[in-house]
Design an enzyme around this catalytic site. Sequence first.
Site, short mmCIF file in Angstrom:
data_model
loop_
_atom_site.label_atom_id
_atom_site.label_comp_id
_atom_site.label_asym_id
_atom_site.label_seq_id
_atom_site.Cartn_x
_atom_site.Cartn_y
_atom_site.Cartn_z
N HIS A 57 -8.98 -29.70 20.49
CA HIS A 57 -10.19 -29.26 19.80
C HIS A 57 -11.35 -30.22 20.09
CE1 HIS A 57 -12.27 -27.63 16.06
NE2 HIS A 57 -12.90 -28.80 16.23
N GLU A 58 -11.09 -31.51 19.92
CA GLU A 58 -12.15 -32.49 20.13
C GLU A 58 -12.49 -32.66 21.61
OE1 GLU A 58 -13.77 -33.22 17.68
OE2 GLU A 58 -12.36 -32.68 16.10
N HIS A 61 -15.02 -30.06 22.51
CA HIS A 61 -16.37 -30.47 22.13
C HIS A 61 -16.96 -31.43 23.16
CE1 HIS A 61 -16.51 -28.53 18.27
NE2 HIS A 61 -15.58 -29.28 17.71
#
Length: 261
Positions: A57-58, A61
């Site tokens: 997820h990170e 980003h």
Amino acid sequence: MTTASIRRDRQVSPVFLGLVAIMAVTGWAVWAQYSASTGFAIFLFVVSGWIVSLCLHEYAHARTALHGGDITVGAKGYLTLNPLKYTHAALSILLPVIFVILGGIGLPGGAVFIERGRIQGRLKHSLISAAGPLVNLVFALALMLPFTFGLLDGAPLAFHAALAFLALLQVTAAILNLVPVPGLDGYGVIEPWLSYGIRRQLEPFAPFGLIAVFGLLWVPSVNVQFFDAIHAIMRAFHVDDYYSSLGYSWFRFWDGSPFGS
């Protein structure tokens, strides 16, 4: 920056590879019913799988930010998938795991620091915020499609339960993160399109958005409606409520449930 430095900045961390290994080994243990405690094996499988998804997820980003113009994300270690490189490791890893343990809710915390001033264009800012929840959505689909196509026929009940509960966490993470509340990715998607005055007024609430959403889910009526919606989505992929509920019962092996061993 030299080519060698760039390679180091983007080399997959041994910490992440270790988490993937734990997920694979415990997944095999659940399938083969090798562990003396099925609940403990499911706990390790779900927690390691959940942290792996947080890292991805990170990473999404950070990778989107890199292509958007923030070239500092590599030097910060965000492209190595190492959870220990996050700005707030406790907030990014420990708090989401606590959310799972307390309420069976997948809700990622804040993690990577993007230098937004380096990124030009509102659409790029929105895409950076949307990238994380999209990873959770893809992860959820990867976990649910085996149910949809009957690929788990003949698999042990414990494996069905573990996979279903981890899928539920991914679905909740994707949906909750897209809620347009300051501090969550959903707000980050729409923030670039808001007026400067509105953004200034909402900015002080960002540190409390995550806790506020989790607290709201403790309201019984809200909790029931929310999970009804989640289960409806999962049923559309042929993931029965029974499996995810059983997975959560096994996950909480310390409760003394008959499914915990």
